[in-house]
Design a protein around this motif. Structure first.
Motif, PDB file in Angstrom:
ATOM      1  N   THR A  46       0.836  -1.210   0.000  1.00 18.75           N
ATOM      2  CA  THR A  46       0.000   0.000   0.000  1.00 18.75           C
ATOM      3  C   THR A  46       0.865   1.253   0.000  1.00 18.75           C
ATOM      4  OG1 THR A  46      -1.768  -1.177   1.131  1.00 18.75           O
ATOM      5  CG2 THR A  46      -1.823   1.227   1.287  1.00 18.75           C
ATOM      6  N   THR A  99      -1.654  -1.071  -4.126  1.00 25.70           N
ATOM      7  CA  THR A  99      -2.957  -1.662  -3.790  1.00 25.70           C
ATOM      8  C   THR A  99      -4.014  -0.566  -3.926  1.00 25.70           C
ATOM      9  OG1 THR A  99      -3.040  -1.045  -1.454  1.00 25.70           O
ATOM     10  CG2 THR A  99      -1.801  -3.040  -1.975  1.00 25.70           C
ATOM     11  N   HIS A 105      -5.747   0.397  -1.607  1.00 24.93           N
ATOM     12  CA  HIS A 105      -5.892   1.022  -0.289  1.00 24.93           C
ATOM     13  C   HIS A 105      -4.963   2.225  -0.168  1.00 24.93           C
ATOM     14  CE1 HIS A 105      -7.975  -2.674   0.283  1.00 24.93           C
ATOM     15  NE2 HIS A 105      -6.871  -3.392   0.158  1.00 24.93           N
ATOM     16  N   GLU A 106      -5.111   2.944   0.959  1.00 28.10           N
ATOM     17  CA  GLU A 106      -4.229   4.099   1.147  1.00 28.10           C
ATOM     18  C   GLU A 106      -3.899   4.251   2.624  1.00 28.10           C
ATOM     19  OE1 GLU A 106      -6.220   7.853   0.614  1.00 28.10           O
ATOM     20  OE2 GLU A 106      -8.159   6.858   0.710  1.00 28.10           O
ATOM     21  N   LYS A 114      -4.467   5.844   5.706  1.00 33.29           N
ATOM     22  CA  LYS A 114      -5.598   6.686   6.124  1.00 33.29           C
ATOM     23  C   LYS A 114      -5.329   7.456   7.409  1.00 33.29           C
ATOM     24  CE  LYS A 114      -9.696   4.669   4.035  1.00 33.29           C
ATOM     25  NZ  LYS A 114     -10.420   3.420   4.103  1.00 33.29           N
ATOM     26  N   THR A 117      -2.932  -2.110  10.489  1.00 32.39           N
ATOM     27  CA  THR A 117      -4.261  -2.231   9.865  1.00 32.39           C
ATOM     28  C   THR A 117      -5.047  -0.940  10.086  1.00 32.39           C
ATOM     29  OG1 THR A 117      -4.206  -4.604  10.316  1.00 32.39           O
ATOM     30  CG2 THR A 117      -6.310  -3.704   9.693  1.00 32.39           C
ATOM     31  N   MET A 173      -3.858   1.759   7.796  1.00 27.58           N
ATOM     32  CA  MET A 173      -4.232   1.514   6.403  1.00 27.58           C
ATOM     33  C   MET A 173      -5.747   1.626   6.177  1.00 27.58           C
ATOM     34  SD  MET A 173      -2.706  -1.654   4.211  1.00 27.58           S
ATOM     35  CE  MET A 173      -2.943  -2.796   5.536  1.00 27.58           C
ATOM     36  N   PHE A 174      -6.518   1.057   7.086  1.00 24.20           N
ATOM     37  CA  PHE A 174      -7.970   1.021   6.859  1.00 24.20           C
ATOM     38  C   PHE A 174      -8.746   1.985   7.760  1.00 24.20           C
ATOM     39  CE2 PHE A 174      -7.114  -3.644   5.609  1.00 24.20           C
ATOM     40  CZ  PHE A 174      -6.827  -3.265   4.319  1.00 24.20           C
ATOM     41  N   GLU A 220     -11.613  -6.106   3.185  1.00 22.95           N
ATOM     42  CA  GLU A 220     -11.646  -4.692   2.768  1.00 22.95           C
ATOM     43  C   GLU A 220     -11.780  -4.593   1.248  1.00 22.95           C
ATOM     44  OE1 GLU A 220     -11.430  -1.509   4.155  1.00 22.95           O
ATOM     45  OE2 GLU A 220     -11.719  -2.312   6.174  1.00 22.95           O
ATOM     46  N   SER A 221     -11.068  -5.466   0.551  1.00 24.54           N
ATOM     47  CA  SER A 221     -11.157  -5.438  -0.923  1.00 24.54           C
ATOM     48  C   SER A 221     -12.560  -5.824  -1.373  1.00 24.54           C
ATOM     49  CB  SER A 221     -10.128  -6.399  -1.532  1.00 24.54           C
ATOM     50  OG  SER A 221      -8.846  -6.093  -1.050  1.00 24.54           O
TER      51      SER A 221
END
Ligand code: XCC
Ligand code: SF4
Length: 633
Positions: free
Chosen positions: A113, A118, A120-121, A123, A235, A238-239, A272-273
């Protein structure tokens, strides 16, 4: 239980309304569940296994040991204490390994990421900066992805590190760190502690139970303050770190007119995906084409907790409900990755349109479909999986959704949230929580964590929680225990007035929070370590975790991970009570676990079968700490 005798109600261990309702439907009566298998086995559990005295680590055995009987030691001469300690340490190592492999995947996903590879970012930049500081990473004038990449690489190195100590140990209270150093239990590298535990418990290596238990302590710290904590923090970065949100829980969250896809397992990368893919216009158009109104993603077990906490995605079922979710006949696909997936799920769906889709090369299953989750194309994998599920929608046959069984919950209590809610919006400190404990409005904290299983009634968590709340103990919950409590209505803010003692109810009502706080999945027990540490650092409640009026339990533990978690809490100074532990076959080990560990780490294990007595033991432990602090007015 025999369904021919009139459905599941003949099993008085099921109190869950949704499960009862479902199992009484004709379509569920053909399904064999764990409840049936328990009844059908006809043999009770092996006493040697239950007491921890069955040794099968070499081929001169298996040896069943009876403590104190000379003819009943191992062929190699191993005593009951050695065998019990070895078995216990191996449980801790296996649990740690599970959290470790999960955490490694998350760290690797985090690195991808940071590289922008990916969907995702990064966050939570505030948390990124905090973690960077812990790891000694420069943040001034650097782009978030650059910092994240360095953090990811340093985190990954912690797994294979051979010398020194794990970085995040230094987040613990000073006194705790000194204890670990003095006892020689600071983990050097995450993988190393698991490997060394397996080596030392091989035939003919470590044969001194206290020395084996020392390694079990070190290994567990590599889980709590290493693997699990890395997983939770990265996690979150990232999320997104969970914040309070409303959501729904229980079988009734399945939807008649949508493609139901349940996500079961542990690693949120896949989930998440799937969440992202489920909003994709192309995928939604496909769903419409087959006559569905949309895609209804719902979680099961800890993956469920991860997306519930961060996205408010509903939870369809916990560990003991995984077969029920499928028995509804309303699920187009159950997507699984690793851990806590019962092999029976593939049998439950026989004759139904539902597919079990395994997605991780580590975890395949007969009669399931395998669709590998490709880390370099997460969205592509997720879309392929959803397309498969969509194609099943039209094939749905008889189904039954216990529609009335869905409960409102308020979830998302990361330690940052607890800090914010109980600490005040501007101060961001645990001081007000500490003050409420010191002035007695909150007697203390009770952590209700871990699994569920079928040997005890399914309302054990509820009974324990209610007893704690009545006595003004605030409850923090994770894992399937949290889901069980949510299902029973304890995660609604209104539950405070119904179940809490007067002073705790007042605190909850002032803040507007439920009396049971959902802290996350099982790796998120690391949030509790951070919260306890923050309380120590805030002052007024002693110098280390062992002085805090707090106590933990994983009453219905099933997985080896729960024992690893319990062991890292005890080694970190928190008193932990389970319903049972496989150590009773050795007097010495039993004594060491339930007493001796206290001298070493300031806390020990205990066990108690009866839920109310277990809760009372927790309250007594909390009162003891209050007494010692001089605040038990
Ligand atoms: Fe598994 Fe994590 Fe236990 Fe639930 S609580 S049964 S470990 S899913 Ni984690
Ligand atoms: Fe038996 Fe010793 Fe071999 Fe264990 S290690 S199976 S106790 S001989």
């Amino acid at each position: 239980m025999s369904k021919s005798k009139g459905g599941c109600t003949s099993c008085n261990d099921i109190t869950g309304a949704s499960t009862k309702d479902l199992l009484n439907q004709d379509l569920a009566k053909q399904v064999r569940t764990a409840y049936d298998r328990i009844e059908d086995r006809g043999v009770s559990a092996c006493l040697f296994g239950s007491g921890g005295t069955c040794c099968r680590i070499c081929n001169m055995g298996p040896c069943q040991i009876i403590d104190g009987v000379e003819q009943m030691i191992g062929i190699c001469g191993a005593t009951a204490a050695t065998v019990v300690a070895r078995n216990f340490a191996r449980i801790v190592a296996a649990g740690t390994a599970a959290h470790t492999d999960h955490a490694r995947e998350m760290v690797m996903g985090f690195i991808e990421t940071a590289k922008g590879k990916t969907p995702h970012e990064i966050k939570d930049v505030e948390k990124l900066h905090a973690m960077a500081e812990t790891f000694g990473i420069e943040i001034e004038g650097r782009d978030k992805n650059e910092i994240a990449l360095e953090l990811g690489e340093k985190a990954l190195a912690e797994f294979g590190q051979q010398q020194g100590t794990l970085t995040m140990l230094k987040r613990a209270p000073k006194k705790q760190q000194e204890i670990w150093k003095a006892k020689g239990v600071e983990p050097r590298g995450i993988d190393r502690e698991v490997v060394e535990t397996m080596h030392r418990t091989h035939m003919g290596v470590d044969q001194e139970y206290k020395n084996i238990m020392k390694q079990a302590a070190r290994c567990s710290l590599a889980d709590g303050w290493g693997a699990s904590m890395l997983s939770t923090e990265l996690t979150d970065i990232m999320f997104g770190t969970p914040v309070p949100r409303r959501a729904l829980i229980d079988l009734g969250v399945l939807k008649e007119d949508q493609v139901n896809v349940t996500v079961h397992g542990h690693e949120p990368l896949l989930a998440e995906s799937l969440c992202m893919a489920a909003e994709d216009p192309e995928i939604l158009a496909l769903a419409k084409k087959v006559g569905a109104k949309g895609i209804n993603l719902a979680g099961v077990c800890c993956t469920g907790n991860e997306i519930l906490m961060r996205r408010g995605i509903p939870v369809a079922g916990s560990f003991i409900q995984q077969e029920m979710v499928l028995a509804t006949g309303a699920v187009e696909a159950m997507v699984v990755d690793v851990q806590c997936v019962m092999q029976s799920v593939a049998q439950v769906v026989k004759g139904k349109h539902t597919d079990i889709i395994t997605t991780n090369y580590r975890a395949k299953m007969p009669d399931a479909i395998h669709m590998q989750f490709e880390e370099d194309d997460p969205l592509g994998s997720a879309k392929a999986i959803l397309t498969h599920a969509i194609n099943n929608f039209k094939k749905r046959g008889d189904y039954y959704i216990p529609k009335d069984n869905k409960l409102d919950v308020v979830v998302g209590f990361s330690h940052e949230t607890i800090n914010y809610m109980l600490g005040g919006r501007f101060r961001k400190s645990y001081r007000p929580l500490n003050d409420n404990i010191i002035n007695g409005r909150i007697k203390g904290l009770g952590a209700l964590v871990g699994c569920e299983h079928y040997k005890y009634s399914d309302d054990v968590h509820f009974k324990i929680a209610v007893e704690l709340l009545k006595n003004n103990v605030l409850v923090l919950a994770t894992g399937c225990a949290a889901q069980a409590l949510g299902r029973m209505g304890l995660m609604r803010p209104e539950a405070a007035a119904e179940y809490c003692g007067e002073s705790l109810a007042e605190v909850c009502e002032t803040v507007g929070m439920p009396p049971v706080l959902h802290v996350g999945s099982c790796v998120d027990n690391s949030r509790l370590l951070i919260a306890l540490t923050a309380m120590v650092k805030e002052g007024g409640l002693g110098e280390d975790i062992s002085e805090l009026p707090a106590c933990g339990t994983a009453p219905l533990w099933m997985s080896e991970k729960a024992v690893a978690i319990g062991q890292y809490f005890v080694t970190s100074g928190a008193h932990v009570i389970f319903q049972n532990l496989p150590v009773t076959g050795s007097k010495e080990m039993n004594e060491f676990i339930t007493n001796g560990m206290k001298e070493e780490y300031g806390a020990c294990w205990d066990y108690e079968e009866d839920p109310i007595k277990l809760a009372q033991k927790m309250i007594k432990a909390i009162d003891g700490k209050r007494e010692a602090l001089g605040i038990n007015k």
